[in-house]
Design a protein around this motif. Sequence first.
Motif, PDB file in Angstrom:
ATOM      1  N   LEU A  75       7.522   1.596  -3.166  1.00  0.00           N
ATOM      2  CA  LEU A  75       6.093   1.361  -3.388  1.00  0.00           C
ATOM      3  C   LEU A  75       5.455   2.559  -4.082  1.00  0.00           C
ATOM      4  CD1 LEU A  75       3.578  -0.375  -3.005  1.00  0.00           C
ATOM      5  CD2 LEU A  75       3.274   0.699  -0.757  1.00  0.00           C
ATOM      6  N   HIS A  76       5.854   3.753  -3.699  1.00  0.00           N
ATOM      7  CA  HIS A  76       5.320   4.958  -4.350  1.00  0.00           C
ATOM      8  C   HIS A  76       5.644   4.948  -5.842  1.00  0.00           C
ATOM      9  CE1 HIS A  76       4.146   9.114  -4.937  1.00  0.00           C
ATOM     10  NE2 HIS A  76       5.333   9.357  -5.469  1.00  0.00           N
ATOM     11  N   ARG A  77       6.819   4.447  -6.186  1.00  0.00           N
ATOM     12  CA  ARG A  77       7.210   4.380  -7.596  1.00  0.00           C
ATOM     13  C   ARG A  77       6.412   3.314  -8.357  1.00  0.00           C
ATOM     14  NH1 ARG A  77      13.634   4.179  -6.115  1.00  0.00           N
ATOM     15  NH2 ARG A  77      13.908   6.397  -5.600  1.00  0.00           N
ATOM     16  N   GLN A  78       5.860   2.357  -7.604  1.00  0.00           N
ATOM     17  CA  GLN A  78       5.136   1.253  -8.240  1.00  0.00           C
ATOM     18  C   GLN A  78       3.628   1.356  -8.039  1.00  0.00           C
ATOM     19  OE1 GLN A  78       6.735  -1.253  -9.944  1.00  0.00           O
ATOM     20  NE2 GLN A  78       8.678  -0.213  -9.624  1.00  0.00           N
ATOM     21  N   VAL A  79       3.141   2.548  -7.655  1.00  0.00           N
ATOM     22  CA  VAL A  79       1.735   2.681  -7.281  1.00  0.00           C
ATOM     23  C   VAL A  79       0.795   2.294  -8.423  1.00  0.00           C
ATOM     24  CG1 VAL A  79       1.572   5.120  -7.936  1.00  0.00           C
ATOM     25  CG2 VAL A  79       0.090   4.213  -6.118  1.00  0.00           C
ATOM     26  N   ASP A  80       1.213   2.492  -9.668  1.00  0.00           N
ATOM     27  CA  ASP A  80       0.376   2.114 -10.809  1.00  0.00           C
ATOM     28  C   ASP A  80       0.127   0.607 -10.863  1.00  0.00           C
ATOM     29  OD1 ASP A  80       0.190   4.722 -11.567  1.00  0.00           O
ATOM     30  OD2 ASP A  80       1.759   4.617 -13.100  1.00  0.00           O
ATOM     31  N   ARG A  81       1.047  -0.165 -10.271  1.00  0.00           N
ATOM     32  CA  ARG A  81       0.897  -1.620 -10.301  1.00  0.00           C
ATOM     33  C   ARG A  81      -0.167  -2.122  -9.333  1.00  0.00           C
ATOM     34  NH1 ARG A  81       5.350  -4.236 -12.435  1.00  0.00           N
ATOM     35  NH2 ARG A  81       3.914  -6.014 -12.513  1.00  0.00           N
ATOM     36  N   LEU A  82      -0.702  -1.210  -8.502  1.00  0.00           N
ATOM     37  CA  LEU A  82      -1.751  -1.590  -7.561  1.00  0.00           C
ATOM     38  C   LEU A  82      -3.129  -1.686  -8.223  1.00  0.00           C
ATOM     39  CD1 LEU A  82      -0.803   0.484  -4.389  1.00  0.00           C
ATOM     40  CD2 LEU A  82      -0.996  -2.007  -4.518  1.00  0.00           C
ATOM     41  N   ARG A  83      -3.279  -1.092  -9.392  1.00  0.00           N
ATOM     42  CA  ARG A  83      -4.575  -1.088 -10.068  1.00  0.00           C
ATOM     43  C   ARG A  83      -5.032  -2.515 -10.379  1.00  0.00           C
ATOM     44  NH1 ARG A  83      -3.196   3.834 -14.338  1.00  0.00           N
ATOM     45  NH2 ARG A  83      -3.164   5.510 -12.771  1.00  0.00           N
ATOM     46  N   GLY A  84      -6.233  -2.838  -9.924  1.00  0.00           N
ATOM     47  CA  GLY A  84      -6.774  -4.170 -10.149  1.00  0.00           C
ATOM     48  C   GLY A  84      -6.185  -5.237  -9.253  1.00  0.00           C
ATOM     49  N   PHE A  85      -5.358  -4.819  -8.293  1.00  0.00           N
ATOM     50  CA  PHE A  85      -4.674  -5.797  -7.450  1.00  0.00           C
ATOM     51  C   PHE A  85      -4.986  -5.603  -5.970  1.00  0.00           C
ATOM     52  CE2 PHE A  85      -0.737  -7.733  -5.596  1.00  0.00           C
ATOM     53  CZ  PHE A  85      -0.848  -8.982  -6.195  1.00  0.00           C
ATOM     54  N   VAL A  86      -5.718  -4.539  -5.643  1.00  0.00           N
ATOM     55  CA  VAL A  86      -5.952  -4.211  -4.240  1.00  0.00           C
ATOM     56  C   VAL A  86      -6.783  -5.286  -3.539  1.00  0.00           C
ATOM     57  CG1 VAL A  86      -7.017  -2.572  -2.648  1.00  0.00           C
ATOM     58  CG2 VAL A  86      -5.700  -1.737  -4.605  1.00  0.00           C
ATOM     59  N   VAL A  87      -7.899  -5.680  -4.145  1.00  0.00           N
ATOM     60  CA  VAL A  87      -8.780  -6.671  -3.512  1.00  0.00           C
ATOM     61  C   VAL A  87      -8.076  -8.021  -3.354  1.00  0.00           C
ATOM     62  CG1 VAL A  87     -10.927  -7.976  -3.715  1.00  0.00           C
ATOM     63  CG2 VAL A  87     -10.895  -5.523  -4.219  1.00  0.00           C
ATOM     64  N   PRO A  88      -7.453  -8.578  -4.421  1.00  0.00           N
ATOM     65  CA  PRO A  88      -6.714  -9.832  -4.227  1.00  0.00           C
ATOM     66  C   PRO A  88      -5.620  -9.709  -3.170  1.00  0.00           C
ATOM     67  CG  PRO A  88      -6.992  -9.372  -6.557  1.00  0.00           C
ATOM     68  CD  PRO A  88      -7.442  -8.152  -5.836  1.00  0.00           C
ATOM     69  N   LEU A  89      -4.962  -8.554  -3.124  1.00  0.00           N
ATOM     70  CA  LEU A  89      -3.902  -8.323  -2.145  1.00  0.00           C
ATOM     71  C   LEU A  89      -4.451  -8.408  -0.724  1.00  0.00           C
ATOM     72  CD1 LEU A  89      -1.160  -5.612  -2.307  1.00  0.00           C
ATOM     73  CD2 LEU A  89      -2.537  -5.830  -0.251  1.00  0.00           C
TER      74      LEU A  89
END
Length: 238
Positions: free
Chosen positions: A88-102
């Motif tokens: 997950l730390h390696r993919q942290v950039d993929r969280l941008r714009g996805f936190v609220v839907p998540l």
Amino acid sequence: MTSAADTLLEVARSPLGLLGITLGGYQAGRWLLRRTGDHALAQPVLVAVVVAGGAITLLGVEYADYRSATEIVAFWLGPATVALAIPLHRQVDRLRGFVVPLLVAVVLGAAASISSGVLLARWLGAEQALEETLAAKAATTPVAIALTEPLGGIPALAAVFAITIGIVGAVAGPATLHLLRIRDRRARGLALGAVSHGVGASRMLREHETEGAFAGLSMGLSALAISVLLPVLALLLW
């Protein structure tokens, strides 16, 4: 004089022998997975369950004795779960714009999981104890056990439901997501991690690192959401 067969049986029934059977079953599952080209049914956890379950039945070993002998495996599940934070730390950039839907998806999914289990059991005429046992079915096994006991459910059966759902999700989940044409790797990982927790997360790690990372995140958030929502929904459902 003790025969060689009796000696072998005693070794197999010993804590070291039972631990070896468990680890051997898991390694057999990994070998089968490679040999079948990562076939969905060749899940190492499923193979290990079959091997260990068959072994303790044939050897006449009580589950409590088996559980005590393999305690070290349960101990290392904790660090293994924490280690899911690495991808997950390696993919942290993929969280941008996805936190609220998540977060919305996790909360709604937890509520749907709790309600569907209870209402399905009630519709089928099950007793309240079974309804309470099914309520936490999508949480990780330790969380499901901890939540079920205060409700009045059956903790041992809650563990069975959680493990079974984890295995079924790992076997059928990726194919189901493909049939539903869900292509976003974040959404795929989120869906399977919420339903199949650790077993599903390990499966998604084999599919893709992004899917595995979000499955691990979803597993933790879903357990937290179920822990918070279950006492509230319990007031409405019972």
